[in-house]
Enzyme design. Structure first.
Site, PDB file in Angstrom:
ATOM      1  N   CYS A  69       0.817  -1.306   0.019  1.00 31.93           N
ATOM      2  CA  CYS A  69       0.073  -0.055  -0.039  1.00 31.93           C
ATOM      3  C   CYS A  69       0.748   1.151  -0.193  1.00 31.93           C
ATOM      4  O   CYS A  69       0.464   2.388  -0.487  1.00 31.93           O
ATOM      5  CB  CYS A  69      -0.935  -0.285   1.025  1.00 31.93           C
ATOM      6  N   ASP A  70       1.900   1.282   0.588  1.00 29.50           N
ATOM      7  CA  ASP A  70       3.066   2.195   0.550  1.00 29.50           C
ATOM      8  C   ASP A  70       3.122   3.024  -0.894  1.00 29.50           C
ATOM      9  O   ASP A  70       3.312   4.179  -1.139  1.00 29.50           O
ATOM     10  CB  ASP A  70       4.404   2.007   0.927  1.00 29.50           C
ATOM     11  N   ALA A  71       3.133   1.943  -1.730  1.00 29.17           N
ATOM     12  CA  ALA A  71       3.305   2.360  -3.233  1.00 29.17           C
ATOM     13  C   ALA A  71       2.581   3.383  -3.840  1.00 29.17           C
ATOM     14  O   ALA A  71       2.500   4.109  -4.869  1.00 29.17           O
ATOM     15  CB  ALA A  71       3.338   1.131  -4.119  1.00 29.17           C
TER      16      ALA A  71
END
Length: 399
Positions: free
Chosen positions: A190-192
């Site tokens: 999800c950081d992406a």
């Protein structure tokens, strides 16, 4: 960044008195001071000058500490990478703060960063983490009306689109050693969603080429379908966390991980044309996350590192809180969130953040590099935490 230091050592002249007043105007947070009621003071938004003083102090401290990262507890080698995501996330926040304040020194710092990097993104240019610095390049290019500054990024993105990855989003070890996981050629963590989509969309907006936003929408939707929990309205960090539980048998939704997504959405939404029907999809996702996140804020203003298990690490955490506060304030400012419903959370979040910036400007209580909730120490700091605080300040100061 060496050439920036003399300039910013001079900027650290903000008075001790101003900093102390700003700190005392908030509720100084310690692990044991959580209360069951929110005081009237916590619901009163600090003045713009107080917010500016805190943000400038933090920005100046960080810019003056860009050569030696001995104050970072872990992953110093990653922190030193001038093209990497840690510095990139800081510069996203500085970009927003510089544009909001029109501070000439901060605006020059953005240009100096691009010039020092020769306007190139990271070495693993296919990896979302190595693309986030491109957000600053795009902002400078827009300001200067100079598309050559995003030409190297544009070249990489065209290559990626011409050779679309088709990996599963399952998070499995990369046998080639080129990445932590094979799926990282796509947005399988999800950081992406903070690191890459706003950059792609910004390049598309600058160039007028719809292919970039088309790519974003297809890949982002794949990540939603895979990582978004439809019950909790939160994102798993990656597929390894679907079945994991905290020590108190709660689903693990990482504060900073969801903060990455929630803060990335405004940066993406702003790049989408008003008449594009896909814009509403991302606005709806933003509002859905906001409604879930606001319920998870603690009385002291912070969001717990493990969103559904506040007791696992019962201490302040500033990086996730910074991103949440930015998102909520942006939502109010842009008419997506009701001011009466969300302003108390923004006010409490900002006061919590301000209380963790010391007199010299160092931000504390930042969870170190990781992928899940972990122990945090009062002196822990990191560049992305300062970036989150500057993002928050850029919107809170407009309220």
């Amino acid at each position: 960044m060496r050439t920036l230091l003399p300039r910013y050592s001079l900027l650290l002249s903000l008075s001790f008195f101003t900093g102390l007043v700003t700190l005392l105007s908030g509720c100084v947070m310690t692990p044991n001071n959580q209360t069951s009621e929110t005081s009237k003071d916590q619901l009163t938004l600090p003045s713009t000058s107080d917010i500016t003083a805190v943000a400038n102090r933090a920005a100046d401290w960080q810019l003056a500490h860009m050569e030696n990262f001995d104050y970072v507890r872990t992953f110093r080698d990653h922190t030193e990478n001038p093209h990497g995501w840690i510095q990139g996330a800081f510069f996203v926040g500085l970009t927003r703060w510089a544009e909001h304040t029109s501070n000439p020194d901060y605006l020059q710092a953005l240009v100096a960063k691009g010039e020092a990097n020769i306007w190139k993104i990271g070495e693993k240019d296919w990896h979302a983490d190595d693309q986030v610095i491109g957000y600053t390049y795009a902002a400078v290019a827009a300001r200067k009306n100079d598309l050559t500054l995003v030409a190297p990024t544009q070249k990489v993105f065209k290559k990626i689109m011409a050779n679309r990855a088709t990996h599963s989003l399952e998070y499995t070890s990369d046998p080639t050693g080129e990445g932590e996981a094979t799926c990282q050629r796509r947005w399988c963590w999800c950081d992406a969603l903070f690191m890459a989509p706003p950059v792609w969309a910004a390049v598309g907006k600058l160039t007028g080429d719809p292919a970039y936003l088309n790519y974003v929408d297809e890949e982002y939707q794949a990540t939603i379908d895979y990582l978004f929990d439809k019950q909790e309205h939160l994102f798993y960090r990656d597929g390894r966390f679907f079945e994991r539980r905290s020590k108190n048998d709660k689903k693990i939704f990482w504060s900073r991980g969801n903060g990455w997504v929630f803060a990335g959405l405004p940066l993406l939404i702003e790049q989408i044309p008003a008449n594009d029907p896909r814009k509403q999809k991302y606005e709806n996702l933003f509002k859905t996350m906001a409604a879930s996140l606001v319920k998870l804020q603690q009385p002291n203003g912070f969001w717990p590192s493990s969103l559904l298990d506040k007791d696992e690490f019962n201490v302040p955490e500033t990086s996730g809180t910074g991103f949440m506060t930015f998102g909520l304030a942006w939502g109010i400012n842009n008419g997506l969130l009701n001011r009466d419903d969300y302003l108390p959370a923004v006010t409490s979040g900002w006061r919590g953040l301000a209380s963790t910036v010391n007199e010299s400007g160092k931000l504390g209580w930042v969870q170190q590099v990781g992928a899940s909730p972990e122990k945090i120490l009062p002196e822990d700091t990191q560049l992305y935490g300062v970036g989150a605080l500057l993002l928050a300040a850029s919107e809170v100061s407009q309220l």
